[in-house]
Scaffold this motif. Structure first.
Motif, short mmCIF file in Angstrom:
data_model
loop_
_atom_site.label_atom_id
_atom_site.label_comp_id
_atom_site.label_asym_id
_atom_site.label_seq_id
_atom_site.Cartn_x
_atom_site.Cartn_y
_atom_site.Cartn_z
N LEU A 1 0.85 -1.30 -0.01
CA LEU A 1 -0.03 -0.11 0.07
C LEU A 1 0.88 1.18 0.07
CD1 LEU A 1 -3.01 -1.07 2.54
CD2 LEU A 1 -2.99 -0.94 0.11
N LEU A 2 2.09 1.25 0.59
CA LEU A 2 2.97 2.51 0.64
C LEU A 2 3.43 2.58 -0.72
CD1 LEU A 2 4.45 2.38 4.44
CD2 LEU A 2 2.80 3.90 3.49
N ILE A 3 3.86 1.30 -1.35
CA ILE A 3 4.54 1.61 -2.55
C ILE A 3 3.31 2.15 -3.45
CG2 ILE A 3 5.02 -0.08 -4.47
CD1 ILE A 3 6.58 -1.93 -2.62
N LEU A 4 2.16 1.80 -3.44
CA LEU A 4 1.03 2.36 -4.35
C LEU A 4 1.09 3.79 -4.07
CD1 LEU A 4 -1.77 0.07 -3.99
CD2 LEU A 4 -0.63 0.35 -6.08
N VAL A 5 1.31 4.38 -2.95
CA VAL A 5 1.13 5.83 -2.33
C VAL A 5 2.51 6.38 -3.02
CG1 VAL A 5 1.75 7.33 -0.46
CG2 VAL A 5 0.27 5.67 -0.23
N ALA A 6 3.68 5.59 -2.99
CA ALA A 6 4.90 6.31 -3.37
C ALA A 6 4.80 6.36 -5.19
CB ALA A 6 5.91 5.47 -3.30
N VAL A 7 4.10 5.50 -5.60
CA VAL A 7 3.91 5.46 -7.16
C VAL A 7 2.87 6.79 -7.52
CG1 VAL A 7 2.99 4.21 -9.20
CG2 VAL A 7 4.50 3.23 -7.70
N GLN A 8 1.95 6.89 -6.70
CA GLN A 8 1.02 8.02 -7.08
C GLN A 8 1.59 9.13 -6.76
OE1 GLN A 8 -1.82 6.66 -4.16
NE2 GLN A 8 -3.36 5.40 -5.59
N LEU A 9 2.52 9.58 -6.05
CA LEU A 9 2.99 10.77 -5.60
C LEU A 9 4.04 11.03 -6.58
CD1 LEU A 9 2.96 11.05 -1.80
CD2 LEU A 9 1.52 12.19 -3.43
N TYR A 10 5.25 10.21 -6.75
CA TYR A 10 6.27 10.63 -7.54
C TYR A 10 6.37 11.16 -8.63
CZ TYR A 10 10.88 9.66 -9.29
OH TYR A 10 12.15 9.89 -9.83
N PRO A 11 7.08 12.39 -8.98
CA PRO A 11 7.98 12.65 -7.91
C PRO A 11 7.50 13.59 -7.09
CG PRO A 11 8.24 14.11 -10.25
CD PRO A 11 6.73 12.93 -10.25
N ASN A 12 6.38 13.98 -6.89
CA ASN A 12 5.68 14.90 -5.75
C ASN A 12 5.77 14.36 -4.66
OD1 ASN A 12 4.70 17.05 -7.84
ND2 ASN A 12 3.20 15.39 -8.25
N LEU A 13 5.89 15.35 -3.75
CA LEU A 13 6.03 15.04 -2.17
C LEU A 13 4.59 15.62 -1.54
CD1 LEU A 13 9.53 15.92 -1.01
CD2 LEU A 13 8.49 13.22 -1.18
N LEU A 14 4.16 16.84 -2.25
CA LEU A 14 2.99 17.40 -1.57
C LEU A 14 2.11 18.14 -2.72
CD1 LEU A 14 1.09 17.80 0.83
CD2 LEU A 14 2.25 20.00 1.32
N ILE A 15 1.32 17.77 -3.24
CA ILE A 15 0.39 18.24 -4.46
C ILE A 15 -0.20 19.79 -4.07
CG2 ILE A 15 -1.21 18.22 -6.45
CD1 ILE A 15 -0.53 15.10 -5.87
#
Length: 345
Positions: free
Chosen positions: A274-288
């Motif tokens: 689930l955290l990998i999914l979060v990383a994929v969804q965000l990268y390269p952003n940290l905060l949109i």
């Protein structure tokens, strides 16, 4: 920009931070979950057993949180400053509940009076549940994003900005996941009638998590469509949510077969996936920044200097194996069913 193994330093540090928080979720997740369900365990003896199941390891598990927070500050100071200033209230509540949880564990069995032990049982359970919930709330806000100005500061933050339907759903799902994880852990540490009680609680926790995960997934697709854009642009990445779903589905199957150690492995994998999914969804952003994508905080505009990142990656390469070795030794020493003695909580 300097690279290592074909990856630039900010990306490598992004992976390091993610791995550390994944380790924290797996390790502290089960004792937070066990604590959240503490009040559903009846009887002083049974509660002492449940408490001593996490007693030798809970403080060591929080080392991963300290290291994760330190790496976040060292690697992405701009993101750290923005997030902690905008999410000041949930982080202060988080620290308060961490303190309450610690003193509840330590003070609970210092006196024999029933009211004393009940008071600390309530404090321990509520604080554990709130920590799990608040972690999810912060994660939900990171995924959702919030308005930022050109200086990467939150625009007109307010006391209740962190409480929105999406972040609350992520918080409740986080709590449900940790309670399921904690229930599986308790099956490995208990026996007799308490074990039978924990197995029944595990069934309810699994149902609760699957329901919350389903609701959150549908809500995300409808109201946070930007989180699915990466998968639409790169269809090959759909194997990640598929693996996560299959992993979650495997947990009740293993539990029904009473293969609780394997179920614990898969619930741990669920955290990571689930955290990998979060990383994929965000990268390269940290905060949109929904108000202006140009104001979004990325791993590049938030990163420390190249020299600093390179030095810290070297330190991480040396320190991580030491932390893993320490964690392995602690769990190896305290492995097996809980037996109460004069030194127990």
């Amino acid at each position: 920009m300097e690279t290592f193994l074909g990856l630039d330093y900010p990306t490598l540090w992004f992976l390091v931070v993610g791995a550390l928080f994944s380790g924290y979720g797996i390790l502290d997740g089960f004792d937070l979950g066990a604590g959240a369900m503490h009040l559903f365990i009846k009887g002083d003896q049974n509660r002492r057993i449940a408490l001593n199941a996490v007693g030798p390891v809970w403080d060591g598990n929080e080392v991963w949180l300290v290291i994760g927070g330190g790496t976040l500050f060292a690697g992405f100071p701009v993101f750290y400053a923005t997030l902690f200033s905008a999410m000041y209230i949930p982080f202060m509540l988080f620290i308060m509940f961490i303190i309450l949880r610690a003193i509840s564990i330590e003070f609970r069995s210092k006196e024999e009076m029933k009211w004393w032990r009940t008071m600390w049982d309530v404090s321990y359970s509520i604080s554990s549940g709130m920590i799990a919930f608040l972690l999810g709330v912060v994660l939900g806000n990171v995924l959702k994003g919030f308005p930022l100005d050109s200086n990467y500061e939150a625009i007109e933050p307010n006391l209740l900005m962190f409480l929105n339907p999406f972040s609350i759903l992520v918080g409740l799902t986080s709590l449900a996941l940790m309670m399921m994880h904690g229930a599986i852990y308790l099956t490995l540490k208990t026996e007799g009638k308490l074990f039978d009680k924990v197995v029944k609680m595990l069934e309810k926790c699994m149902i609760g998590f699957i329901i919350m995960f389903g609701i959150l997934s549908v809500f995300t697709l409808i109201f946070q469509p930007h989180l699915a854009e990466r998968f639409k642009d790169h269809p090959t990445l759909f194997f990640l949510p598929l693996i996560a779903i299959l992993g979650i589905a495997n947990i009740p199957r293993l539990a029904r077969k009473q293969k609780y150690m394997q179920a614990f492995v898969f619930s741990s994998l669920t955290f990571s996936l689930l955290l990998i999914l979060v990383a994929v969804q965000l990268y390269p952003n940290l905060l949109i920044a929904p108000n202006d994508p140009n104001n979004s905080i990325t791993i590049y505009n938030a990163a420390a200097s190249q020299k600093g990142l390179g030095l810290m990656l070297t330190i991480a390469a040396i320190g991580t194996p030491l932390v893993l070795a320490y964690t392995f030794i602690v769990y190896r020493v305290f492995w097996g069913k809980v037996k109460l003695d004069e030194h127990s909580y």
